[in-house]
Motif scaffolding. Structure first.
Motif, PDB file in Angstrom:
ATOM      1  N   PHE A   3       0.830  -1.204   0.000  1.00 45.80           N
ATOM      2  CA  PHE A   3       0.000   0.000   0.000  1.00 45.80           C
ATOM      3  C   PHE A   3       0.867   1.258   0.000  1.00 45.80           C
ATOM      4  CE2 PHE A   3      -2.253   3.276   2.514  1.00 45.80           C
ATOM      5  CZ  PHE A   3      -3.307   3.511   1.643  1.00 45.80           C
ATOM      6  N   LEU A   4       1.912   1.263   0.831  1.00 45.88           N
ATOM      7  CA  LEU A   4       2.830   2.411   0.878  1.00 45.88           C
ATOM      8  C   LEU A   4       3.555   2.600  -0.453  1.00 45.88           C
ATOM      9  CD1 LEU A   4       4.597   2.238   4.360  1.00 45.88           C
ATOM     10  CD2 LEU A   4       3.130   4.050   3.503  1.00 45.88           C
ATOM     11  N   VAL A   5       3.955   1.506  -1.057  1.00 45.93           N
ATOM     12  CA  VAL A   5       4.662   1.584  -2.339  1.00 45.93           C
ATOM     13  C   VAL A   5       3.753   2.202  -3.395  1.00 45.93           C
ATOM     14  CG1 VAL A   5       5.751   0.250  -4.192  1.00 45.93           C
ATOM     15  CG2 VAL A   5       6.177  -0.359  -1.807  1.00 45.93           C
ATOM     16  N   ARG A   6       2.512   1.760  -3.428  1.00 40.27           N
ATOM     17  CA  ARG A   6       1.570   2.329  -4.410  1.00 40.27           C
ATOM     18  C   ARG A   6       1.360   3.828  -4.172  1.00 40.27           C
ATOM     19  NH1 ARG A   6      -2.050  -2.825  -4.269  1.00 40.27           N
ATOM     20  NH2 ARG A   6      -1.185  -3.916  -6.075  1.00 40.27           N
ATOM     21  N   LYS A   7       1.260   4.212  -2.900  1.00 34.45           N
ATOM     22  CA  LYS A   7       1.115   5.635  -2.598  1.00 34.45           C
ATOM     23  C   LYS A   7       2.357   6.408  -3.044  1.00 34.45           C
ATOM     24  CE  LYS A   7      -0.798   7.115   1.157  1.00 34.45           C
ATOM     25  NZ  LYS A   7      -1.153   7.375   2.564  1.00 34.45           N
ATOM     26  N   ALA A   8       3.526   5.842  -2.780  1.00 35.31           N
ATOM     27  CA  ALA A   8       4.771   6.502  -3.176  1.00 35.31           C
ATOM     28  C   ALA A   8       4.865   6.613  -4.695  1.00 35.31           C
ATOM     29  CB  ALA A   8       5.969   5.744  -2.624  1.00 35.31           C
ATOM     30  N   MET A   9       4.400   5.590  -5.393  1.00 34.08           N
ATOM     31  CA  MET A   9       4.420   5.616  -6.861  1.00 34.08           C
ATOM     32  C   MET A   9       3.487   6.696  -7.411  1.00 34.08           C
ATOM     33  SD  MET A   9       4.580   1.520  -7.666  1.00 34.08           S
ATOM     34  CE  MET A   9       4.674   1.672  -9.456  1.00 34.08           C
ATOM     35  N   ASN A  10       2.497   7.071  -6.592  1.00 34.95           N
ATOM     36  CA  ASN A  10       1.572   8.153  -6.964  1.00 34.95           C
ATOM     37  C   ASN A  10       2.006   9.490  -6.377  1.00 34.95           C
ATOM     38  OD1 ASN A  10      -0.235   6.664  -8.564  1.00 34.95           O
ATOM     39  ND2 ASN A  10      -1.189   5.813  -6.728  1.00 34.95           N
ATOM     40  N   ASP A  14       5.247  11.447   1.766  1.00 35.07           N
ATOM     41  CA  ASP A  14       5.223  10.876   3.109  1.00 35.07           C
ATOM     42  C   ASP A  14       5.306   9.344   3.065  1.00 35.07           C
ATOM     43  OD1 ASP A  14       5.063  13.353   4.344  1.00 35.07           O
ATOM     44  OD2 ASP A  14       2.864  13.378   4.303  1.00 35.07           O
ATOM     45  N   ALA A  15       4.642   8.743   2.107  1.00 36.68           N
ATOM     46  CA  ALA A  15       4.704   7.285   1.951  1.00 36.68           C
ATOM     47  C   ALA A  15       6.121   6.866   1.569  1.00 36.68           C
ATOM     48  CB  ALA A  15       3.704   6.818   0.896  1.00 36.68           C
ATOM     49  N   PHE A  16       6.744   7.625   0.691  1.00 37.12           N
ATOM     50  CA  PHE A  16       8.114   7.314   0.287  1.00 37.12           C
ATOM     51  C   PHE A  16       9.062   7.418   1.487  1.00 37.12           C
ATOM     52  CE2 PHE A  16      12.321   8.330  -1.285  1.00 37.12           C
ATOM     53  CZ  PHE A  16      12.522   7.295  -2.191  1.00 37.12           C
ATOM     54  N   CYS A  52      15.937   6.438  -6.093  1.00 42.70           N
ATOM     55  CA  CYS A  52      14.655   5.753  -5.910  1.00 42.70           C
ATOM     56  C   CYS A  52      13.492   6.735  -6.011  1.00 42.70           C
ATOM     57  CB  CYS A  52      14.616   5.037  -4.570  1.00 42.70           C
ATOM     58  SG  CYS A  52      15.654   3.579  -4.509  1.00 42.70           S
ATOM     59  N   PHE A  53      13.644   7.868  -5.376  1.00 39.63           N
ATOM     60  CA  PHE A  53      12.570   8.876  -5.410  1.00 39.63           C
ATOM     61  C   PHE A  53      12.309   9.351  -6.836  1.00 39.63           C
ATOM     62  CE2 PHE A  53      10.912  13.232  -4.990  1.00 39.63           C
ATOM     63  CZ  PHE A  53       9.793  12.964  -4.218  1.00 39.63           C
ATOM     64  N   GLU A  54      13.385   9.595  -7.572  1.00 39.82           N
ATOM     65  CA  GLU A  54      13.238  10.091  -8.938  1.00 39.82           C
ATOM     66  C   GLU A  54      12.724   9.032  -9.907  1.00 39.82           C
ATOM     67  OE1 GLU A  54      17.174  11.547  -9.753  1.00 39.82           O
ATOM     68  OE2 GLU A  54      16.734  13.517  -8.891  1.00 39.82           O
ATOM     69  N   ASN A  55      12.947   7.753  -9.586  1.00 33.63           N
ATOM     70  CA  ASN A  55      12.613   6.691 -10.535  1.00 33.63           C
ATOM     71  C   ASN A  55      11.557   5.714 -10.053  1.00 33.63           C
ATOM     72  OD1 ASN A  55      14.583   7.324 -12.676  1.00 33.63           O
ATOM     73  ND2 ASN A  55      16.032   7.007 -11.009  1.00 33.63           N
ATOM     74  N   ILE A  56      10.882   6.022  -8.965  1.00 37.25           N
ATOM     75  CA  ILE A  56       9.906   5.069  -8.434  1.00 37.25           C
ATOM     76  C   ILE A  56       8.786   4.785  -9.433  1.00 37.25           C
ATOM     77  CG2 ILE A  56       8.453   6.710  -7.197  1.00 37.25           C
ATOM     78  CD1 ILE A  56       8.499   4.412  -4.927  1.00 37.25           C
ATOM     79  N   HIS A  57       8.541   5.712 -10.320  1.00 35.60           N
ATOM     80  CA  HIS A  57       7.503   5.494 -11.336  1.00 35.60           C
ATOM     81  C   HIS A  57       7.877   4.374 -12.306  1.00 35.60           C
ATOM     82  CE1 HIS A  57      10.365   8.200 -13.297  1.00 35.60           C
ATOM     83  NE2 HIS A  57       9.923   7.699 -14.442  1.00 35.60           N
ATOM     84  N   THR A  58       9.146   3.972 -12.349  1.00 37.78           N
ATOM     85  CA  THR A  58       9.583   2.910 -13.250  1.00 37.78           C
ATOM     86  C   THR A  58       9.396   1.516 -12.646  1.00 37.78           C
ATOM     87  OG1 THR A  58      11.877   2.911 -12.467  1.00 37.78           O
ATOM     88  CG2 THR A  58      11.318   4.425 -14.286  1.00 37.78           C
ATOM     89  N   LEU A  59       9.073   1.459 -11.360  1.00 33.94           N
ATOM     90  CA  LEU A  59       8.841   0.182 -10.695  1.00 33.94           C
ATOM     91  C   LEU A  59       7.568  -0.441 -11.255  1.00 33.94           C
ATOM     92  CD1 LEU A  59       9.587  -1.842  -8.435  1.00 33.94           C
ATOM     93  CD2 LEU A  59       8.269  -0.413  -6.870  1.00 33.94           C
TER      94      LEU A  59
END
Length: 173
Positions: A3-10, A14-16, A52-59
């Motif tokens: 759930f946190l990962v999905r929030k961070a991807m969006n 705070d989730a990140f 990771c922060f800059e590229n989390i959308h690639t996960l």
């Protein structure tokens, strides 16, 4: 955690941050298996968090966040070592003693530092972090049989220097 990962991807910062807090101890241990200086480890961890922060959308799959994170960390460590291979290493300087570390922990860390780095990272991922051989193969981009062979050789190298490995699989340092 998914759930946190999905929030961070969006783009939920705070989730990140929470994900990084949950993984900071594991990240430190893995970086420590490559680097000896806390200053260097801090630099690599900072670069890893930023990447990771800059590229989390690639996960692609949130369930593989930890594997993805560790892979980025290992690549950052390797890049750091490559860039700094011509500089004098700070690990040649005596390290200050840390009074709250147990004797087993110190012996285990000394043992890790005495073996080949390609075996060291596999020992840390397997025994300290509790990853399965298949996961280690994914993280290090290796064949599973190569991981098994290196794990076996790492155990042999450790046994030559001591009678035991002080930690069981998944047990923290």
């Amino acid at each position: 955690m998914i759930f946190l990962v999905r929030k961070a991807m969006n783009h939920d910062a705070d989730a990140f941050i929470e994900l990084m807090k949950q993984n900071k101890q594991q990240m430190y241990k893995i970086a420590k298996s490559y680097l000896h200086s806390d200053h260097d480890i801090a630099d690599v961890l900072q670069n890893t968090v930023l990447a990771c922060f800059e590229n989390i959308h690639t996960l692609r799959e949130p369930k593989y966040f930890k594997t993805w994170l560790i892979r980025i960390l290992i690549n950052q460590c390797k890049d750091f070592l490559q860039k700094n291979k011509n500089y004098c290493s700070l690990d040649k300087l005596p390290e200050p003693s840390i009074p709250d570390m147990t004797q087993n922990h110190l012996e285990f860390e000394e043992l890790l530092m005495s073996i080949d780095p390609r075996y060291r990272i596999i020992l840390v991922l397997y025994y300290v972090e509790g990853f399965k051989i298949r996961e280690i193969a994914q993280i290090l981009d290796m064949n599973e049989n190569t991981v098994k062979t290196r794990l076996s050789r790492a155990r042999e190298a450790c046994l030559k220097q001591t009678d035991f490995l002080p930690y069981q699989k998944g047990e923290c340092l």
